[in-house]
Design a protein around this motif. Structure first.
Motif, PDB file in Angstrom:
ATOM      1  N   ILE A  39     -58.499 -76.284-101.805  1.00 23.98           N
ATOM      2  CA  ILE A  39     -57.279 -76.261-102.571  1.00 23.98           C
ATOM      3  C   ILE A  39     -56.176 -76.973-102.233  1.00 23.98           C
ATOM      4  N   VAL A  40     -55.793 -77.837-103.419  1.00 26.78           N
ATOM      5  CA  VAL A  40     -54.344 -78.493-103.074  1.00 26.78           C
ATOM      6  C   VAL A  40     -53.332 -77.897-104.012  1.00 26.78           C
ATOM      7  N   SER A  41     -52.123 -77.822-103.367  1.00 28.31           N
ATOM      8  CA  SER A  41     -51.112 -77.058-104.186  1.00 28.31           C
ATOM      9  C   SER A  41     -49.786 -77.387-103.499  1.00 28.31           C
ATOM     10  N   ASP A  42     -48.717 -77.228-104.270  1.00 31.69           N
ATOM     11  CA  ASP A  42     -47.343 -77.343-103.622  1.00 31.69           C
ATOM     12  C   ASP A  42     -46.826 -76.032-103.241  1.00 31.69           C
ATOM     13  N   ASP A  43     -45.768 -76.308-102.324  1.00 32.96           N
ATOM     14  CA  ASP A  43     -45.170 -75.074-101.780  1.00 32.96           C
ATOM     15  C   ASP A  43     -44.371 -73.985-102.655  1.00 32.96           C
TER      16      ASP A  43
END
Ligand code: GLY
Length: 351
Positions: A39-43
């Motif tokens: 999973i790639v996501s921002d903070d």
């Protein structure tokens, strides 16, 4: 739940639209051969939805790893991309594993490019959590990062295997983020279907609104996946909009910049007698009702310098999207001189 089928030369896939779909992600996957989900996501987005997605994926026995980066366009750069690719390698992802891009346009663009590059391509699921990424950037396979020289200068066409648009995620968006997405919806209205404006402010019809925008996108990308013809219509307002984005050092969000770009080119076309004045009136009224800006304080000279490094430029011309009336646009190859003239004219006061 609504499903739109996307048919491109390189891949066919579904865009599924509805509330609560992150929790159902595992059931929606087109194939379940993967062992690991990255999973790639921002903070900003990760604390809200990563656990939900991870729990859903674990129900089918997937090992889940996460890459979380600092939110914002400034992270969409070569350094973060290399960090992400290194993370995938360190996590020992294989070509049958899957990357999940959970977030807005920055996440989708950069994670999409990582999916295209890692081992020459691994399966990709886009999960847009902003209105802008739901109606536009998560669909159609444009992936990219920025260079200091300009936006989206390094990228690839890489279609996802599935797009899961959980509209419940849009409920919590701040109004500025909704406005940012609405700019792209006004764009679809301006290029293809003016009646989208009738439902743009009706929350109960949001799934339908997104589905109609995605259908327009499918019509265009199914004919021209690689952006060499018809797809360029989706760039309405983008040539001058990207200049606004870059000159503001990306502090002007993409949708806001596109709104300004659409007004500049439409104002120029009204002044040149290419479209009726009503085209600009409808556009400006729609953008204002969405709380979007319609002008910026940059000179034609400053903006043109940026236009010259835009990737839509060929050596001696730029294909601009020209409104004929609100609801229909055409492509026009313009010399650099013609482009500068339109930009200068478009920046003059509206009639
Ligand atoms: N955002 C424009 C395109 O996908 O072509």
């Amino acid at each position: 739940m609504k499903t739109i089928h996307i048919n491109t030369a390189s891949k066919n896939y579904d865009v599924v639209i509805g509330g609560g779909l992150i929790e159902k992600a595992a059931e929606l996957l087109p194939h379940k051969k993967a062992a690991t989900a990255a999973i790639v996501s921002d903070d900003n987005v990760a604390p809200l939805y990563c656990d939900k997605l991870e729990n859903a994926l674990k129900t089918i026995g997937l090992r889940v790893v996460r890459f979380v980066f600092h939110a914002g366009e400034s992270s969409k750069n070569p350094d973060t991309l290399i960090e992400l690719l290194t993370f995938l390698a360190e996590s020992r992802l294989t070509r049958s594993d899957m990357l999940f891009a959970l977030g807005g346009g920055v996440t989708g663009d950069m994670a999409g490019l990582a999916a295209a590059l890692y081992m020459r391509g691994i399966p990709l699921v886009q999960l847009p959590t902003t209105l802008l990424s739901a109606v536009d950037s998560s669909v159609g396979g444009k992936t990219a990062i920025d260079l200091k020289n300009g936006k989206n200068l390094v990228g690839a066409f890489y279609q996802p295997n599935l797009v899961i648009c959980d509209t419940a995620a849009l409920d919590t968006l701040p109004s500025a983020e909704i406005a940012n997405g609405n700019a792209e919806i006004v764009k679809y209205a301006a290029i293809r279907d003016a009646s989208l404006l009738d439902i743009i402010h009706e929350p109960d019809r949001r799934d339908e609104l997104i589905a109609r925008c995605v259908s327009i996108k499918n019509d265009v990308v199914s004919e021209d996946e690689l952006d060499i013809g018809l797809r360029q219509l989706l760039n309405f307002g983008h040539t001058f909009g990207h200049a606004v984005e870059k000159l503001s050092n990306y502090s002007t969000p993409h949708g806001n910049a596109v709104a300004i770009g659409m007004v500049i080119i439409t104002n120029a076309c009204v002044k040149k007698g290419i479209c009726p004045a009503e085209t600009l009136d409808i556009l400006v009224d729609a953008l204002k009702k969405c709380g979007l800006p319609t002008s910026a304080n940059y000179t034609a000279e400053e903006m043109f310098d940026t236009v010259l490094s835009d990737k839509k430029r060929a050596s001696d011309h730029i294909t601009l999207v020209i409104p004929e009336y609100f609801g229909n646009c055409v492509l026009k190859k313009c010399t650099l001189e013609e482009t500068f003239d339109l930009l200068k004219t478009g920046l003059e006061e509206e009639i």
